[in-house]
Design an enzyme around this catalytic site. Structure first.
Site, PDB file in Angstrom:
ATOM      1  N   GLU A 158       0.807  -1.238   0.000  1.00 59.44           N
ATOM      2  CA  GLU A 158       0.000   0.000   0.000  1.00 59.44           C
ATOM      3  C   GLU A 158       0.835   1.282   0.000  1.00 59.44           C
ATOM      4  O   GLU A 158       0.595   2.185   0.805  1.00 59.44           O
ATOM      5  CB  GLU A 158      -0.965  -0.023   1.193  1.00 59.44           C
ATOM      6  CG  GLU A 158      -1.886  -1.223   1.166  1.00 59.44           C
ATOM      7  CD  GLU A 158      -2.797  -1.334   2.392  1.00 59.44           C
ATOM      8  OE1 GLU A 158      -2.710  -0.480   3.280  1.00 59.44           O
ATOM      9  OE2 GLU A 158      -3.583  -2.297   2.448  1.00 59.44           O
ATOM     10  N   ASN A 200       2.046  -5.190  -3.165  1.00 56.42           N
ATOM     11  CA  ASN A 200       0.631  -5.479  -2.891  1.00 56.42           C
ATOM     12  C   ASN A 200      -0.127  -4.181  -2.616  1.00 56.42           C
ATOM     13  O   ASN A 200       0.356  -3.321  -1.873  1.00 56.42           O
ATOM     14  CB  ASN A 200       0.574  -6.390  -1.644  1.00 56.42           C
ATOM     15  CG  ASN A 200      -0.801  -6.953  -1.371  1.00 56.42           C
ATOM     16  OD1 ASN A 200      -1.432  -7.523  -2.264  1.00 56.42           O
ATOM     17  ND2 ASN A 200      -1.277  -6.807  -0.133  1.00 56.42           N
ATOM     18  N   HIS A 236     -10.637  -5.935  -2.473  1.00 57.11           N
ATOM     19  CA  HIS A 236     -11.703  -5.716  -1.477  1.00 57.11           C
ATOM     20  C   HIS A 236     -12.828  -4.964  -2.185  1.00 57.11           C
ATOM     21  O   HIS A 236     -12.689  -3.780  -2.493  1.00 57.11           O
ATOM     22  CB  HIS A 236     -11.181  -4.868  -0.311  1.00 57.11           C
ATOM     23  CG  HIS A 236     -10.134  -5.540   0.510  1.00 57.11           C
ATOM     24  ND1 HIS A 236     -10.410  -6.638   1.297  1.00 57.11           N
ATOM     25  CD2 HIS A 236      -8.820  -5.274   0.694  1.00 57.11           C
ATOM     26  CE1 HIS A 236      -9.294  -7.016   1.926  1.00 57.11           C
ATOM     27  NE2 HIS A 236      -8.320  -6.213   1.575  1.00 57.11           N
ATOM     28  N   GLU A 265      -6.365 -10.570  -1.229  1.00 52.50           N
ATOM     29  CA  GLU A 265      -7.193 -10.315  -0.029  1.00 52.50           C
ATOM     30  C   GLU A 265      -8.671 -10.263  -0.399  1.00 52.50           C
ATOM     31  O   GLU A 265      -9.435  -9.443   0.125  1.00 52.50           O
ATOM     32  CB  GLU A 265      -6.770  -9.000   0.648  1.00 52.50           C
ATOM     33  CG  GLU A 265      -5.299  -8.967   1.028  1.00 52.50           C
ATOM     34  CD  GLU A 265      -4.879  -7.680   1.737  1.00 52.50           C
ATOM     35  OE1 GLU A 265      -5.748  -6.913   2.193  1.00 52.50           O
ATOM     36  OE2 GLU A 265      -3.663  -7.446   1.829  1.00 52.50           O
ATOM     37  N   ASP A 267     -12.416 -10.127  -0.858  1.00 52.61           N
ATOM     38  CA  ASP A 267     -13.720 -10.211  -0.192  1.00 52.61           C
ATOM     39  C   ASP A 267     -14.678  -9.309  -0.960  1.00 52.61           C
ATOM     40  O   ASP A 267     -14.268  -8.306  -1.545  1.00 52.61           O
ATOM     41  CB  ASP A 267     -13.670  -9.909   1.311  1.00 52.61           C
ATOM     42  CG  ASP A 267     -13.034  -8.575   1.665  1.00 52.61           C
ATOM     43  OD1 ASP A 267     -12.898  -7.705   0.779  1.00 52.61           O
ATOM     44  OD2 ASP A 267     -12.676  -8.399   2.847  1.00 52.61           O
TER      45      ASP A 267
HETATM   46  O1  G2I Z   1      -7.909  -3.677   6.253  1.00 50.42           O
HETATM   47  C1  G2I Z   1      -8.010  -4.857   5.501  1.00 50.42           C
HETATM   48  C2  G2I Z   1      -6.669  -5.282   4.932  1.00 50.42           C
HETATM   49  C3  G2I Z   1      -6.183  -4.263   3.908  1.00 50.42           C
HETATM   50  N1  G2I Z   1      -4.930  -4.681   3.316  1.00 50.42           N
HETATM   51  C4  G2I Z   1      -3.870  -4.995   4.241  1.00 50.42           C
HETATM   52  C5  G2I Z   1      -4.319  -5.978   5.298  1.00 50.42           C
HETATM   53  O2  G2I Z   1      -3.308  -6.197   6.253  1.00 50.42           O
HETATM   54  C6  G2I Z   1      -5.576  -5.473   5.993  1.00 50.42           C
HETATM   55  O3  G2I Z   1      -5.930  -6.438   6.988  1.00 50.42           O
HETATM   56  C7  G2I Z   1      -6.472  -5.926   8.167  1.00 50.42           C
HETATM   57  C8  G2I Z   1      -6.817  -7.080   9.085  1.00 50.42           C
HETATM   58  O4  G2I Z   1      -7.799  -7.864   8.481  1.00 50.42           O
HETATM   59  C9  G2I Z   1      -7.366  -6.540  10.410  1.00 50.42           C
HETATM   60  O5  G2I Z   1      -7.521  -7.614  11.349  1.00 50.42           O
HETATM   61  O6  G2I Z   1      -5.542  -5.097   8.777  1.00 50.42           O
HETATM   62  C10 G2I Z   1      -6.084  -4.458   9.931  1.00 50.42           C
HETATM   63  C11 G2I Z   1      -5.077  -3.470  10.479  1.00 50.42           C
HETATM   64  O7  G2I Z   1      -4.670  -2.575   9.527  1.00 50.42           O
HETATM   65  C12 G2I Z   1      -6.408  -5.498  10.983  1.00 50.42           C
HETATM   66  O8  G2I Z   1      -7.056  -4.899  12.085  1.00 50.42           O
HETATM   67  C13 G2I Z   1      -6.356  -4.984  13.277  1.00 50.42           C
HETATM   68  C14 G2I Z   1      -6.944  -3.969  14.226  1.00 50.42           C
HETATM   69  O9  G2I Z   1      -6.781  -2.676  13.649  1.00 50.42           O
HETATM   70  C15 G2I Z   1      -6.230  -4.024  15.530  1.00 50.42           C
HETATM   71  O10 G2I Z   1      -6.859  -3.153  16.450  1.00 50.42           O
HETATM   72  C16 G2I Z   1      -6.238  -5.447  16.066  1.00 50.42           C
HETATM   73  O11 G2I Z   1      -5.453  -5.517  17.230  1.00 50.42           O
HETATM   74  O12 G2I Z   1      -6.458  -6.279  13.839  1.00 50.42           O
HETATM   75  C17 G2I Z   1      -5.688  -6.413  15.008  1.00 50.42           C
HETATM   76  C18 G2I Z   1      -5.705  -7.862  15.461  1.00 50.42           C
HETATM   77  O13 G2I Z   1      -7.010  -8.319  15.639  1.00 50.42           O
END
Ligand code: G2I
Length: 459
Positions: A158, A200, A236, A265, A267
């Protein structure tokens, strides 16, 4: 996956030879009842994002083991997770996912080495040469630690801005100098020469100012010999950001630059036929682009999604396959999904060699059929229990493992032992099965898979 397998193969061959029963499983007879198997028949993988803390959930891990042959740690490999304080590395959560994948013969997509987001606080406060060196040290240390286990790394995630400018995203990393991306790729290549190195991003799924800017960067990297092997398209999608009509064309133009492309990724918010059709379109686009290696969905059940309210995934919150699952499997060229079509015969069931007219000699009221996913030295057997003409309130499936084989992990059932004659009994939530309906359990084993049909006894 480039992991050396000589030892495993030799060991498995030895066990099989000792058992005097070398079973050759025909791929065409076993391949197409799951997403991973169907994708594999097309020379591709089908993966999912995985959260380490959910692996103890048997519904979650049951679907994971059954359906997916690639995993991406959802958060466990990010900078904040792997280097919480500078030069102090923490790999245990990511290792849980990676070790399990390696044991199951699944690929791993590493995500992500350098990213403006989810940086540990010590890095967020850095700038200039100090930050550049800390980032390169991070890339080197993490990629070295996982050397040989990663199919593809998201080296940089990103890094471009949204909108019409085609500019880089402003970030502390970008402010260290425009060459930070190629420096990260060079460090990753030096640390793990066998892994594919990907850039990515999101909102790059169709041709637009952002994807044009990424395209120009990849073209420049290829012309100057900066090591880059693949581009990840996060994909996404929702009403505000729908599947673009030029999705396939966009994947193809990147592939034409001499890199692989991966859907990383996926969805798609929505439901029913509309959602199912969109998933199928994504699959068809990937299959139409020779250099599209595979598809990763960003979670298993809707409830696992980072945007759960949009129900954007292939399984509902209870772990049941949705219409989108069936359309995805079908677009991959796969067969009937056993768990969603209880009255049809699974295309992958193994016929008993001894008593074909009596497939379940041990019981009445239920029958058991199997599908197998086998590799050198191990297998996953999925067993479908189907009730007869009356509802059953409990079931036990029995089978005998080949000599030298053993059960290592069971989901949706309790196993009586690990080798020889083993019976598998329902757990609390899946004993009751209505007339003609089905439920599934599965287990993973080392050695070769059983080839006889299990007995089924009902209560
Ligand atoms: O936002 C969707 C994805 C976009 N591209 C990059 C990916 O890395 C991203 O994944 C998401 C995860 O699915 C989430 O699970 O990235 C988020 C963070 O940027 C993730 O969220 C984080 C929360 O922000 C935190 O508060 C939490 O501690 O998940 C963490 C673990 O549950």
């Amino acid at each position: 996956m480039t992991r050396p397998r000589t030892t495993v193969v030799a060991l498995a061959a030895g066990l099989l030879a000792a058992a005097g029963a070398f079973v050759v499983l025909s791929p065409s007879a076993n391949a197409a009842a799951t997403l991973g198997a169907a994708a594999a028949e097309k020379g591709r993988y089908f993966g999912t994002a995985v959260a380490a803390y959910k692996l103890s959930d048997s519904v979650y891990s049951g679907i994971l083991n059954r359906e997916f042959n690639s995993v991406t740690p959802e958060n466990e490999m990010k900078w904040d997770a792997t280097e919480p304080s500078q030069n102090s590395f923490s790999f245990s959560s990511a290792d849980t996912i990676v070790n399990r994948a390696v044991a199951n013969g699944a690929k791993v997509r590493g995500h992500a080495l350098a990213w403006h987001s989810q940086q540990p606080s010590w890095a967020q406060n850095m700038s200039g040469t100090t930050l550049r060196n800390a980032m390169l040290n991070h890339v080197t240390r993490v990629a070295t630690y996982y050397r040989g286990k990663i199919d593809s790394w998201d080296v940089v995630n990103e890094a471009f801005a949204d909108g019409s400018t085609g500019a880089r995203r402003d970030s502390n990393l970008q402010r260290t100098g425009n060459d930070w991306i190629e420096a990260a790729f060079r460090a990753a290549r030096a640390a793990d020469p066998a892994a594919k190195l990907c850039y990515n991003d999101y909102n790059t799924d169709g041709q637009n100012a952002k994807s044009n800017a990424v395209y120009a960067m990849v073209q420049d990297f290829k012309s100057r010999g900066v090591p880059i092997d693949c581009v990840g398209f996060q994909s996404h999608f929702n009403a505000q950001s729908p599947l673009p009509s030029d999705y396939q064309a966009n994947l193809q133009r990147f592939a034409n630059l001499g890199v692989d492309v991966q859907i990383t990724e996926l969805d798609i918010e929505g439901s029913g036929t509309t959602q199912a059709n969109s998933f199928a379109s994504v699959v068809r686009a990937c299959l139409a682009v020779t250099r599209c290696n595979g598809i990763t969905v960003w979670g298993i059940r809707d409830s696992d999604s980072w945007r759960a309210s949009g129900t954007p995934l292939l399984f509902d919150g209870n772990g049941n396959p949705k219409a989108a699952y069936n359309s995805t499997l079908s677009a991959l060229g796969g067969g009937t999904n056993p768990s969603s079509s209880p009255t049809s015969s699974p295309s992958t069931s193994i016929s008993p060699s001894t008593s074909p007219s009596n497939p379940n000699p041990g019981g009445s009221g239920c029958t058991a059929t199997t599908s197998v996913n086998a590799w050198n030295g191990g297998f996953v057997l999925t067993v479908k229990i189907t009730a007869g003409s009356a509802r059953i309130n409990g079931w036990t499936a029995g089978l005998t493992l080949p000599s030298g084989s053993s059960v290592t992990n069971t989901w949706n059932a309790t196993a009586s032992g690990t080798s020889g004659a083993v019976s598998f009994t329902n757990v609390s939530y899946n004993g009751g099965v209505n007339a003609g309906a089905s439920t599934e359990f599965g287990f993973q084993g080392t050695g070769s898979a059983p080839t006889t049909t299990p007995t089924c006894t009902s209560r």
